[in-house]
Design a protein around this motif. Structure first.
Motif, PDB file in Angstrom:
ATOM      1  N   MET A  75      51.525  36.248  32.753  1.00  9.58           N
ATOM      2  CA  MET A  75      50.609  35.395  33.475  1.00  9.58           C
ATOM      3  C   MET A  75      51.224  34.003  33.576  1.00  9.58           C
ATOM      4  O   MET A  75      51.640  33.439  32.574  1.00  9.58           O
ATOM      5  CB  MET A  75      49.272  35.354  32.717  1.00  9.58           C
ATOM      6  CG  MET A  75      48.211  34.585  33.423  1.00  9.58           C
ATOM      7  SD  MET A  75      46.576  35.007  32.820  1.00  9.58           S
ATOM      8  CE  MET A  75      46.342  33.721  31.633  1.00  9.58           C
ATOM      9  N   THR A  76      51.279  33.466  34.762  1.00 12.42           N
ATOM     10  CA  THR A  76      51.884  32.152  34.942  1.00 12.42           C
ATOM     11  C   THR A  76      50.848  31.039  34.870  1.00 12.42           C
ATOM     12  O   THR A  76      51.180  29.898  34.622  1.00 12.42           O
ATOM     13  CB  THR A  76      52.616  32.070  36.286  1.00 12.42           C
ATOM     14  OG1 THR A  76      51.698  32.371  37.337  1.00 12.42           O
ATOM     15  CG2 THR A  76      53.783  33.042  36.317  1.00 12.42           C
ATOM     16  N   SER A  77      49.595  31.371  35.075  1.00 15.06           N
ATOM     17  CA  SER A  77      48.525  30.380  35.024  1.00 15.06           C
ATOM     18  C   SER A  77      48.150  30.086  33.573  1.00 15.06           C
ATOM     19  O   SER A  77      48.348  30.914  32.692  1.00 15.06           O
ATOM     20  CB  SER A  77      47.300  30.925  35.772  1.00 15.06           C
ATOM     21  OG  SER A  77      46.230  30.031  35.659  1.00 15.06           O
ATOM     22  N   LYS A  78      47.574  28.933  33.338  1.00 14.88           N
ATOM     23  CA  LYS A  78      47.114  28.582  32.005  1.00 14.88           C
ATOM     24  C   LYS A  78      45.605  28.782  31.859  1.00 14.88           C
ATOM     25  O   LYS A  78      45.028  28.450  30.840  1.00 14.88           O
ATOM     26  CB  LYS A  78      47.494  27.146  31.683  1.00 14.88           C
ATOM     27  CG  LYS A  78      48.995  26.954  31.552  1.00 14.88           C
ATOM     28  CD  LYS A  78      49.316  25.627  30.934  1.00 14.88           C
ATOM     29  CE  LYS A  78      50.748  25.293  30.768  1.00 14.88           C
ATOM     30  NZ  LYS A  78      51.783  26.191  30.865  1.00 14.88           N
ATOM     31  N   THR A  79      44.988  29.352  32.895  1.00 22.31           N
ATOM     32  CA  THR A  79      43.558  29.641  32.836  1.00 22.31           C
ATOM     33  C   THR A  79      43.291  31.037  33.384  1.00 22.31           C
ATOM     34  O   THR A  79      44.111  31.618  34.079  1.00 22.31           O
ATOM     35  CB  THR A  79      42.729  28.623  33.650  1.00 22.31           C
ATOM     36  OG1 THR A  79      43.128  28.672  35.018  1.00 22.31           O
ATOM     37  CG2 THR A  79      42.898  27.214  33.107  1.00 22.31           C
ATOM     38  N   LEU A  80      42.124  31.565  33.060  1.00 27.63           N
ATOM     39  CA  LEU A  80      41.696  32.890  33.493  1.00 27.63           C
ATOM     40  C   LEU A  80      40.287  32.775  34.049  1.00 27.63           C
ATOM     41  O   LEU A  80      39.430  32.123  33.450  1.00 27.63           O
ATOM     42  CB  LEU A  80      41.714  33.846  32.300  1.00 27.63           C
ATOM     43  CG  LEU A  80      41.239  35.266  32.526  1.00 27.63           C
ATOM     44  CD1 LEU A  80      42.159  35.985  33.516  1.00 27.63           C
ATOM     45  CD2 LEU A  80      41.196  36.020  31.212  1.00 27.63           C
ATOM     46  N   ASN A  81      40.051  33.405  35.194  1.00 34.50           N
ATOM     47  CA  ASN A  81      38.722  33.359  35.804  1.00 34.50           C
ATOM     48  C   ASN A  81      37.764  34.313  35.093  1.00 34.50           C
ATOM     49  O   ASN A  81      38.070  35.487  34.912  1.00 34.50           O
ATOM     50  CB  ASN A  81      38.794  33.749  37.281  1.00 34.50           C
ATOM     51  CG  ASN A  81      39.550  32.735  38.096  1.00 34.50           C
ATOM     52  OD1 ASN A  81      39.548  31.551  37.793  1.00 34.50           O
ATOM     53  ND2 ASN A  81      40.211  33.192  39.137  1.00 34.50           N
ATOM     54  N   LEU A  82      36.620  33.803  34.692  1.00 34.51           N
ATOM     55  CA  LEU A  82      35.532  34.607  34.154  1.00 34.51           C
ATOM     56  C   LEU A  82      34.563  34.827  35.309  1.00 34.51           C
ATOM     57  O   LEU A  82      34.046  33.868  35.881  1.00 34.51           O
ATOM     58  CB  LEU A  82      34.836  33.875  32.997  1.00 34.51           C
ATOM     59  CG  LEU A  82      33.726  34.653  32.303  1.00 34.51           C
ATOM     60  CD1 LEU A  82      34.305  35.835  31.527  1.00 34.51           C
ATOM     61  CD2 LEU A  82      32.940  33.743  31.368  1.00 34.51           C
ATOM     62  N   ARG A  83      34.354  36.097  35.675  1.00 35.92           N
ATOM     63  CA  ARG A  83      33.584  36.423  36.878  1.00 35.92           C
ATOM     64  C   ARG A  83      32.208  36.998  36.546  1.00 35.92           C
ATOM     65  O   ARG A  83      31.996  37.531  35.470  1.00 35.92           O
ATOM     66  CB  ARG A  83      34.372  37.411  37.732  1.00 35.92           C
ATOM     67  CG  ARG A  83      35.666  36.793  38.238  1.00 35.92           C
ATOM     68  CD  ARG A  83      36.359  37.682  39.253  1.00 35.92           C
ATOM     69  NE  ARG A  83      37.525  37.023  39.813  1.00 35.92           N
ATOM     70  CZ  ARG A  83      37.498  36.227  40.872  1.00 35.92           C
ATOM     71  NH1 ARG A  83      36.372  36.005  41.506  1.00 35.92           N
ATOM     72  NH2 ARG A  83      38.606  35.664  41.309  1.00 35.92           N
ATOM     73  N   GLU A  84      31.312  36.907  37.531  1.00 37.60           N
ATOM     74  CA  GLU A  84      29.937  37.396  37.364  1.00 37.60           C
ATOM     75  C   GLU A  84      29.862  38.917  37.290  1.00 37.60           C
ATOM     76  O   GLU A  84      28.921  39.459  36.709  1.00 37.60           O
ATOM     77  CB  GLU A  84      29.053  36.904  38.499  1.00 37.60           C
ATOM     78  CG  GLU A  84      28.772  35.424  38.432  1.00 37.60           C
ATOM     79  CD  GLU A  84      27.859  34.951  39.546  1.00 37.60           C
ATOM     80  OE1 GLU A  84      27.569  35.725  40.483  1.00 37.60           O
ATOM     81  OE2 GLU A  84      27.431  33.787  39.474  1.00 37.60           O
ATOM     82  N   GLY A  85      30.814  39.621  37.880  1.00 36.94           N
ATOM     83  CA  GLY A  85      30.805  41.081  37.888  1.00 36.94           C
ATOM     84  C   GLY A  85      32.204  41.632  37.799  1.00 36.94           C
ATOM     85  O   GLY A  85      33.189  40.886  37.813  1.00 36.94           O
ATOM     86  N   PRO A  86      32.316  42.964  37.710  1.00 39.41           N
ATOM     87  CA  PRO A  86      33.614  43.613  37.509  1.00 39.41           C
ATOM     88  C   PRO A  86      34.425  43.783  38.788  1.00 39.41           C
ATOM     89  O   PRO A  86      34.589  44.877  39.309  1.00 39.41           O
ATOM     90  CB  PRO A  86      33.212  44.970  36.919  1.00 39.41           C
ATOM     91  CG  PRO A  86      31.881  45.251  37.546  1.00 39.41           C
ATOM     92  CD  PRO A  86      31.202  43.913  37.657  1.00 39.41           C
ATOM     93  N   GLY A  87      34.932  42.684  39.310  1.00 36.29           N
ATOM     94  CA  GLY A  87      35.771  42.731  40.502  1.00 36.29           C
ATOM     95  C   GLY A  87      36.093  41.338  40.999  1.00 36.29           C
ATOM     96  O   GLY A  87      35.344  40.384  40.741  1.00 36.29           O
ATOM     97  N   SER A  88      37.204  41.213  41.729  1.00 38.43           N
ATOM     98  CA  SER A  88      37.628  39.898  42.219  1.00 38.43           C
ATOM     99  C   SER A  88      36.723  39.375  43.327  1.00 38.43           C
ATOM    100  O   SER A  88      36.789  38.199  43.677  1.00 38.43           O
ATOM    101  CB  SER A  88      39.080  39.944  42.686  1.00 38.43           C
ATOM    102  OG  SER A  88      39.234  40.918  43.697  1.00 38.43           O
ATOM    103  N   GLU A  89      35.859  40.241  43.885  1.00 38.34           N
ATOM    104  CA  GLU A  89      34.920  39.793  44.916  1.00 38.34           C
ATOM    105  C   GLU A  89      33.706  39.068  44.330  1.00 38.34           C
ATOM    106  O   GLU A  89      32.949  38.429  45.047  1.00 38.34           O
ATOM    107  CB  GLU A  89      34.450  40.987  45.777  1.00 38.34           C
ATOM    108  CG  GLU A  89      33.559  41.973  45.060  1.00 38.34           C
ATOM    109  CD  GLU A  89      34.313  43.060  44.286  1.00 38.34           C
ATOM    110  OE1 GLU A  89      33.652  44.031  43.889  1.00 38.34           O
ATOM    111  OE2 GLU A  89      35.522  42.938  44.065  1.00 38.34           O
TER     112      GLU A  89
END
Length: 61
Positions: free
Chosen positions: A1-15
């Protein structure tokens, strides 16, 4: 992973909307696995959401 952060999402998918971003090496509590997504809870906050499994490392404590 090149980013220093990770997205926490509302549901199980990038949408799904991003709730917040988590710093690299943030300790999380595992709640469930849905497809390729892991439902987690932030240890120090009450925030619950989903992250992709490929960014998760399981450790025993």
């Amino acid at each position: 992973m090149t980013s220093k952060t990770l997205n926490l999402r509302e549901g199980p998918g990038s949408e799904y909307d991003i709730i917040t971003t988590l710093p690299l090496h943030k300790e999380l509590i595992y709640l469930a696995m849905i497809g390729d997504w892991v439902k987690v809870k932030s240890r120090n906050e009450e925030t619950t959401g989903f992250v992709h499994y490929k960014y998760v490392v399981v450790v025993d404590k």
